[in-house]
Enzyme design. Structure first.
Site, PDB file in Angstrom:
ATOM      1  CD1 TRP A 355      46.498   9.481   8.445  1.00 35.09           C
ATOM      2  CD2 TRP A 355      47.268   8.513   6.594  1.00 35.09           C
ATOM      3  NE1 TRP A 355      46.110   8.160   8.478  1.00 35.09           N
ATOM      4  CE2 TRP A 355      46.574   7.542   7.348  1.00 35.09           C
ATOM      5  CE3 TRP A 355      47.854   8.126   5.394  1.00 35.09           C
ATOM      6  CZ2 TRP A 355      46.443   6.222   6.930  1.00 35.09           C
ATOM      7  CZ3 TRP A 355      47.721   6.813   4.988  1.00 35.09           C
ATOM      8  CH2 TRP A 355      47.031   5.875   5.738  1.00 35.09           C
ATOM      9  CG  ASP A 356      42.738  11.470   9.926  1.00 33.55           C
ATOM     10  OD1 ASP A 356      41.900  10.624  10.241  1.00 33.55           O
ATOM     11  OD2 ASP A 356      43.860  11.524  10.469  1.00 33.55           O
ATOM     12  CD  GLU A 494      48.802   4.452  13.368  1.00 37.99           C
ATOM     13  OE1 GLU A 494      49.154   5.624  13.559  1.00 37.99           O
ATOM     14  OE2 GLU A 494      47.661   4.034  13.673  1.00 37.99           O
ATOM     15  CE  LYS A 614      45.269   1.676  15.189  1.00 33.72           C
ATOM     16  NZ  LYS A 614      45.973   2.889  15.680  1.00 33.72           N
ATOM     17  CD  GLN A 615      45.311   2.297  10.264  1.00 34.97           C
ATOM     18  OE1 GLN A 615      44.363   2.937   9.855  1.00 34.97           O
ATOM     19  NE2 GLN A 615      46.175   2.797  11.130  1.00 34.97           N
TER      20      GLN A 615
END
Length: 809
Positions: A355-356, A494, A614-615
């Site tokens: 998805w970057d 994630e 995680k983010q």
């Protein structure tokens, strides 16, 4: 070092793969890592070359299971060139390298302005003397199929001969990522080699399953005081070699020029890749002329894209921009490729498309919209595959894969290795269906910035409606809550892919997933209303879309559930029931806990049990949408999102995030810049440093993090300016971040090629270049100004511009 050059001095074997990744040169078609030309791949060096979109699929046996993986292919090494020397009447020295001779000086200089890598070194051999080496490398930005290496060898205090070996090496594997070592990594077969007198060698091969033909041809010539004593072209089974022996005298130099052409059978407007490669390299100019045209092409790129920010932050931003342009250049507009998450710089993530693009296209839209459109076309060509995936899951619409490669099937692995425990574990990342929302967001943003209504009403509409259709079908009505719910997903975080002790994977009502799904459906409904009636009928017929579906879409877009707890937005349903982690204890025990999931699994525990991310997950909403637009979205869903709730949500997740992704600090930095700027700079600084300092501990050597690099550019371009393109206007709402208080750049907006935006002191200056185009409307601090071509407007920037909530109602 200047603002345009980056230098690495000395030789550190432990840091070479990081330097090689950061010194990669590319042109959007292919790229080559910054390895020493005389070294083959091993534990220290890795001279990888990658063509955009060149994938191959292999089956491996891992822990007793058959595993299929598709990888971007490491192609034959064109770079290899080694040399040795002897005094007159003496014996040949060992081949020169940092490990075979005393290294008096060693330096790499990456010149961003010129797009070249200069290697300078001096070697001492006790029997021979001192040999100076100057190498200049380029991957041509004007002709995307050419690369060149010039080597100047100088005998400082001796006279004798130099032997040069220039080769094309097809005996390569995918060996850049150590944790993939248990997999089959041999992607090339049918290697053929040959030579054409007097200067050219060639190599051809094919990928083993995708059957892509790859062909390289190399021309090696020598410029010296005397003609070569010998020149031998010698093809072997997997390697073709050109050997030259050249006289050299004290204080004089020998210059070796190696020019390479690369073609594959995926190229357009060619017949035979090998024939094209040989013809192209035969017709190529000499190195000085190639360098001149290459530098001129880079100059044109910099004029369209450069970002002026003072100080070290500006240097890093330009470095990031350089690598974005090497991966996604105007040449990309002619290719069928997506956004590789690790650039064309290494083999991590197998070269896949995630998805970057969500972090990349917002920058490209305003500089290279033709590239953005091509990257969206990559998704459109795979729309039918996404619809088949949804159908196989019993759903309507399009279910795009979390990891995409050649043909758009789901490439996410089903098992992944935890290096901390050396155990293979189930991988449920394919449940990140929010990739579809990212694609829809990019379509909308591109069309808003470019004014490309034709795309929005055709390919864009097809993708947008099918993604909306998927979300509307995935959502299930819960009569007890009087809400629609989405179950069985994984959010951007994630870490959490299942509930503790659950029999199966997936979470319920991930807030980011549900809110973005509602946004997609809302935009799709808005588009349907705007379409000309004939196009709407045609589109519905083409997509087999029944107008009776739309009321259900409308209901879902207004009644999707968003969970809350303790006055904050819950990351997903049940998040508040998870245990708190002793963060201080884990930081004390392990130092860095960015990959907390691996640490806990190695301890026999699972991160699924804890309130630990995680983010950015919920906070990603603040990255994509302005505060007022986010309030409007929640209001449409029937929730009140006031400043207190958002501030509490921000504080809550800041304390519970390990930043195990390079995207995390980027998102937190921008969200904080909007909401609480005093704390923003540390996160922005960490985002800038992520790759150059390799904060993830060894991952950058496997490829740069393209989304994080592009995101820092967008942080300035859209984040600090508050720039939005909507309602046929440029909206500006500057964010005062003292460490980045000055900046300047130009954007391509609608028909205007160079709208300048510059902030200095307390003023924001907008200039529109002279043209025959229409004036542009700028909305700033709740007032509108119209700027005609050839005019400049200066606006006073208050310390904090009030929010524009009324414009998002």
């Amino acid at each position: 070092m200047s603002e345009w050059t980056w230098e690495w001095t000395g030789y550190d074997s432990a840091a070479e793969q990081l330097r090689e990744s950061l010194c990669t040169l590319g042109n959007g078609y292919f790229a080559t890592r910054g390895a020493l030309p005389e070294r083959r791949a091993g534990l220290v060096h890795y001279p990888g070359t990658y063509v955009a979109g060149c994938y191959n699929r292999l089956e491996s046996t891992v822990a007793g299971r058959q595993v299929v993986n598709e990888d971007v292919v490491n192609l034959p090494n064109w770079l290899f060139l080694r040399f040795r020397a002897r005094r007159t009447g003496g014996t040949w020295s060992p081949w020169f390298s940092p490990s075979t001779h005393t290294l008096l000086d060693h330096r790499h200089t990456l010149d961003l302005r010129r797009g070249t890598l200069l290697r300078s070194s001096r070697h001492r051999n006790d029997e021979l003397g001192v040999l100076g080496v100057e190498q200049t490398r380029l991957v041509h930005m004007e002709d995307p199929h050419l690369a060149a290496l010039r080597t100047v060898l100088t005998a400082e205090d001796w006279t004798g001969q130099i032997e040069v070996e220039s080769s094309l090496d097809g005996d390569v594997i995918n060996g850049n990522v150590h944790r993939y070592r248990a997999l089959d990594r041999h992607h090339l077969n049918h290697v053929r080699t040959g030579a054409l007198e007097p200067h050219t060698i060639w190599l051809s091969c094919r990928t083993s399953t995708s059957d892509i033909t790859v062909a390289l041809a190399a021309r090696t010539t020598v410029h010296a005081d005397e003609a070569p004593a010998s020149s031998l072209l010698r093809p072997t089974r997997h390697r073709t070699v050109h050997r030259l022996v050249v006289p050299i005298t004290r204080g004089r130099s020998v210059t070796v020029e190696k020019t390479v052409a690369l073609h594959t059978s995926r190229d357009t407007a060619i017949s035979d890749p090998l024939g094209e490669a040989v013809d192209r390299v035969s017709a190529a100019a000499d190195f000085p002329e190639l360098q001149t045209s290459h530098v001129a092409a880079w100059e044109r790129l910099w004029r369209r894209a450069d970002l002026q920010v003072p100080g070290e932050a500006g240097r890093i931003l330009r470095f990031h921009l350089f690598h974005v342009l090497q991966t996604l250049s105007p040449h990309t507009a002619g290719l069928d490729v997506g956004v590789p998450a690790r650039g064309l710089h290494g083999e991590a993530y197998r070269g896949h498309v995630f998805w970057d693009e969500l972090f990349v296209l917002p920058y490209l839209n305003l500089h290279f919209p033709e590239v953005s459109r091509a990257l969206l076309d990559y998704r459109h060509r795979r729309l039918s595959r996404a619809c088949r995936a949804a159908s196989s899951a019993g759903l309507s619409g399009a279910m795009y894969p979390w990891q995409s490669g050649s043909n758009g099937r789901e490439e996410s692995q089903e098992w992944h290795l935890n290096p901390a425990s050396n155990r293979w574990l189930p991988d449920h990342s394919r449940l990140q269906y929010h990739v579809g929302s990212a694609i829809a967001y990019n379509i909308w943003q591109y069309c808003q910035a470019s004014g490309d209504t034709e795309y929005l009403h055709s390919k864009g509409a097809e993708m947008l409606l099918q993604i909306a259709r998927f979300w509307a079908d995935l959502a299930v009505f819960d009569p007890e809550r009087d809400r629609y719910r989405i179950r069985g997903v994984v959010g951007p975080d994630e870490y959490h892919d299942a509930y503790p002790g659950a029999a199966g994977p997936g979470l319920e009502d991930n807030a980011y997933t549900n809110v973005t799904a509602a946004w997609v459906i809302t935009r799709a409904l808005e588009l349907v209303r705007r379409l000309p009636s004939w196009r709407r009928e045609e589109l519905f017929h083409r997509l087999r879309l029944d107008a009776d579906e739309l009321p259900e879409w409308e209901a879902v877009s207004r009644r999707l559930r968003v969970p809350f707890h303790q006055g904050v937005i819950s990351q997903f349903e049940g998040y508040d029931a998870l245990a708190e982690l002793d963060w201080d204890a884990y930081r004390t025990r392990y130092g860095t806990i960015r990959r907390l999931d691996r640490i806990l699994e190695a301890e026999g525990d699972t991160v699924d049990r804890y309130k630990a991310s995680k983010q950015a997950d919920v906070l990603m909403l603040g990255y994509l949408f302005s505060p007022a637009e986010l309030r409007s979205l929640f209001r449409r869903l029937g929730y009140d999102l006031d400043d207190d709730i958002w501030r509490n949500t921000l504080d809550y997740y800041l304390q519970r995030t390990s930043h195990g992704s390079t995207l995390s600090e980027l998102v937190h930095g921008l969200v904080l810049a909007k909401a609480r700027r005093a704390d923003a700079w540390q996160y922005v600084h960490d985002a800038l440093e992520a790759d150059i300092a390799d904060v993830q501990g060894g991952t950058t050597g496997e490829g740069i993090h393209l989304g994080a690099m592009a995101g820092t550019l967008d942080l300035v371009q859209r984040g600090l300016t508050g720039l939005e393109t909507r309602e046929d206007a440029l909206w500006l709402n500057p964010v005062p971040l003292p460490a980045l208080s000055e900046y300047g750049f130009t954007v391509r907006y609608r028909g205007h090629w160079g709208v300048g935006i510059r902030r200095r002191g307390g003023q924001l200056e907008i200039s529109v270049p002279a043209s025959e185009e229409s004036p542009i409307r700028v909305i700033f601090a709740d007032r509108g100004v119209t700027i005609a071509p050839g005019e400049t407007c200066s606006l006073v920037v208050p310390d904090l511009v009030p929010d524009r909530s009324s414009h998002h109602a």
